[in-house]
Design an enzyme around this catalytic site. Sequence first.
Site, PDB file in Angstrom:
ATOM      1  N   LYS A 189       2.998   9.757  -0.817  1.00 66.64           N
ATOM      2  CA  LYS A 189       4.316  10.014  -0.396  1.00 66.64           C
ATOM      3  C   LYS A 189       5.296  10.020  -1.546  1.00 66.64           C
ATOM      4  O   LYS A 189       4.717   9.321  -2.747  1.00 66.64           O
ATOM      5  CB  LYS A 189       4.827   8.548   0.673  1.00 66.64           C
ATOM      6  CG  LYS A 189       6.293   8.655   0.852  1.00 66.64           C
ATOM      7  CD  LYS A 189       6.541   7.565   1.926  1.00 66.64           C
ATOM      8  CE  LYS A 189       7.867   7.368   2.627  1.00 66.64           C
ATOM      9  NZ  LYS A 189       8.059   6.222   3.192  1.00 66.64           N
ATOM     10  N   SER A 223      10.213   6.912   7.786  1.00 68.05           N
ATOM     11  CA  SER A 223      10.372   7.598   6.754  1.00 68.05           C
ATOM     12  C   SER A 223       9.170   8.546   6.104  1.00 68.05           C
ATOM     13  O   SER A 223       9.364   9.666   5.687  1.00 68.05           O
ATOM     14  CB  SER A 223      11.169   6.921   5.532  1.00 68.05           C
ATOM     15  OG  SER A 223      10.261   6.118   5.106  1.00 68.05           O
ATOM     16  N   SER A 237       8.425   2.684   8.697  1.00 64.06           N
ATOM     17  CA  SER A 237       7.893   3.882   8.357  1.00 64.06           C
ATOM     18  C   SER A 237       6.599   4.658   8.025  1.00 64.06           C
ATOM     19  O   SER A 237       6.485   5.695   7.835  1.00 64.06           O
ATOM     20  CB  SER A 237       8.708   3.877   6.801  1.00 64.06           C
ATOM     21  OG  SER A 237      10.178   3.950   6.993  1.00 64.06           O
TER      22      SER A 237
END
Lengths: 490, 552
Positions: free
Chosen positions: B86, B161, B185
């Site tokens: 990420k 997210s 997330s």
Amino acid sequence: MTERGGKQMRANRQYETVIGLEVHVELATKTKIFCGCTTEFGGEPNTHCCPICTGMPGTLPVLNKKVVEYAAAAALAMGCTVTRRCRFDRKNYFYPDLPKAYQVSQLYLPIGRNGGIEIEVEGKKKVIGIHEIHMEEDAGKLVHDPWEDVTLVDYNRCGVPLIEIVSEPDMRSAEEVIAYLEKLKLMLQYLGVSDCKMQEGSLRADINLSVRELGAKEFGTRTEMKNMNSFKAIARAVNGERKRQIELLEYGGRVVQETRRWDDNKDTSFAMRSKEDAQDYRYFPEPDLVPLELGEEWLAELKSRQPELRDEKRARYIREYQLPAYDAGILTASKAIADLFEETVALCGKPKEVSNWLMVETMRLLKESEQEPEEVSFSPKNLAALIGLLEEGAINRTVAKEIFEQIFRKDVEPVKYVEAHGLRIVQDTGALGEAIREVLAAHPQSVADYRGGKKKAMGFLVGQVMKETKGKADPRMVNQMLLEELEGLE
Amino acid sequence: METMVQREITAWTALELGRRIRAGEVSVTEALKAYLDNIEQTDGSYHAYVSVWREQAFQRAKQVEQELKEGKYADSPLAGVPIAVKDNICTKGEETTCASRILAGFRPPYQAEVVDRLLSAGMVIIGKTNMDEFAMGSTTETSAAGATRNPWDTSRVPGGSSGGSAAAVAAFEAPVALGSDTGGSIRQPSAFCGVAGIKPTYGTVSRYGLIAYASSLDQIGPIARSVEDLAAMLEIISGWDEKDSTSVSSEYKYTYLDVIEAVKQAFKDEKDRKELKDRNQGGDIKNACPPQVLAGLRIGLPKEYFGEGLDREVKKCVLEAAEALKALGARLEEVELPAIKYAIPAYYVLASAEASSNLSRYDGVKYGYRTADYEGLQELYKKTRSEGFGEEVKRRMLIGAFVLSSGYYEAYYNKALKVKAVIKQNFDRAFEQYDLLLSPTAPNVAPRLGESLADPLKMYLGDIYTVAVNLAGLPGISIPVGFAEKDGKRLPVGLQLIGRPFGERELFQAAYAYERWQKASGEVKELFAEKAEGGQRDDRERREADESKSTI
């Protein structure tokens, strides 16, 4: 009565000054509070920093345990209650010298609270309350380059550990303020917690000051004064602000709560920001650090390791070294001098002799060169060696003082210096006898005077012999031989 | 022929791939190439990545290949396996932007601890994945690089997210990925994309190098297509780190693969026993009752998590999965968590407060974006921050600054802290009676693009089942448990299991037993088949549609 601005001056009021101090002290740890960078003063800009102290995204603080130890030691020495479970909070504000845009500090649970320091002014003792002591990190420094007309940031000081010592508003005069600061400074130096060098900014004091009519119950409106870089400037700022506030009140004005900046060159202060501009720091607990548990045992151990503080040391000097109280007071007034004293005595004994060199000659030379006792840089072994030479009778006191100046300035080795400059006392009685005979031959009038009963002439003749021997002769021997010569000739 | 091999490579679990690399059946470079080819083919449609490290990854793959030959990584089951990371996790010398304009071009001079651990395990980073800007959002639409699309239906969001990480794994563009979870997330996008993801107990994985959103809630965790891969990943990335004061001491370092092995063994033993029995009695093995591998495990179903607002089909899937766990021997009961209804407001107060402070450092002075024209410091700050941050990030910073401001601190921030403590107590009490709690991961399937941002409050309510887990610092896993049909498309549904602090072993035990029994990963393979057939045409359309989109 004077009139100004249509308002009448009030008559003959007596005012009391109320002062509280916020003192920031840089701790003497080798590394910063949350990373491994050095805390050394100076250095090329941005060479003493790393991703952590410059607050790069994703980096995290790790608390330097030594900071807690030093802060707790200071809190204990000042009689504070140590917060067993204390923690850090974030103080949020934008400024380019603060790379994270928050300062890690302590608001809700500072490490120490409710302490006090005893001061003495004009023989009167008084305790100044300590409201709290908290730990925090220092910010960087902005440097304005007038050539390029740009402002640059130096992060070297970012993350240097500080403690802020907040006093109660217990001081009433500049003298009390200075006594408090002197005491605070000594205490921290003795603890080894800080070097307290004001010139390097490792001790900074902000003054909170208000005035009120004598006998009034309520405090007046206070101002905060910043930017004093010596104790003398602090004393001037206290008196200046007191005067300014009283004048305001006398002419019917009122004091505005604000932060002011002291300009020592102009001997006056300027408003920086008013209370209305005061920032909302939006404090909240620092989530990147865990609360700190200070165990009973750890604190007890810390207390037991606490070094001898000034008052104890002074008493010990009197007891152990049979020094006069006056000497002990002066020697212990600076940790640096006290350390030098003890180290020198350990080498050569003779405490009173060592004390004299430090109290008289060292202090005189410090004053001459406008230096602080902390800046003394000569080694105890050279002072000890000098005292040794004196004791042996290898040099006389005049020569010794001359050599001491060299030790003070350049830390010279006295034995080598004496040899190199041929300063050893002339022990050869033959050479001395010759010098005496020459002097007597050259000054028949003085000889006649002496014989005629004017014994004072002796002093003149001794001086001439010393001059002839370039000061290397032992004055006692000169005296004795001169006497023999004069009496013998009779 | 080559594509067949590649297709096989990307269909394997990470552990399977690791085994084959070790056995010399596949080289590290081949494995990497297979995944890069998939990215090449389909990421134009999904936009799971913000940067793909083609050159660096090949170099690294060659290095690992050599090191494997020299006998390195002997104890590392995932050596040579590619991984996606990420974009809020710092990678030394490589752009790390948090999908924000304000960090455009930021290349950290340091490495996140988790990245160091991936490298020590011999893994090969394939690229950085898209996310909601600064991890604020539940859809991966707030990214300054443009939205990521759900591989199951590109008109829908992948969740967020960590939407890029979940989509990459679901679309076979990475075998495993790292995400971060502040309020759901990792779990919610895993649910929306039909993959598995775990948010470990707070403090299990070092946050050093994770660009903070809300420091007291953020936690890094893996996303994978199998529970077993999650366990292997968590073994690699977990453990004490001296650089993170909130990371827990090494006494909480656990192993997880042994739990998986134990369940496998139980299945095998049971099968052997059954076969023996069935042979003796001449019965049919297919109708055999599952082994009681979860016997003694007590699972609570929080009443509050099955009430109003829960999609009917999602609920059905989750309850069926709960039945399956029961069939495996677990005891299921309803439990009450009365304070849980305050979790969302408390979460948004606390997370926004920390965010407002954490994100203040982006001022245009030191790194990242700086406005072009400004006069004086105030304008530099104002313009840089106005232009550099997106709307959702600004909204949360404003909320955060407000709840911390003088006069409101007690009413909001402090009250939220108290709610947090009460929620923690609720969980503590529940865990006196239960080993695990079970709930849906999200109340709905993945929404359409644009739907959520139009109504942020509704979007915040979508976090209802996940945020409390972060507030209490607990571990939570999301696993795929089936599909709900929406507009003629089958969309994945996720189930969440919540454990005690450091209860990851129980989570893996239950999740793996379920996965093994249901073969849920079979459903994921269908996606691949679909993609192989009709994917190409779809891609072209997508790519044309994406061209108008902004990039960082």
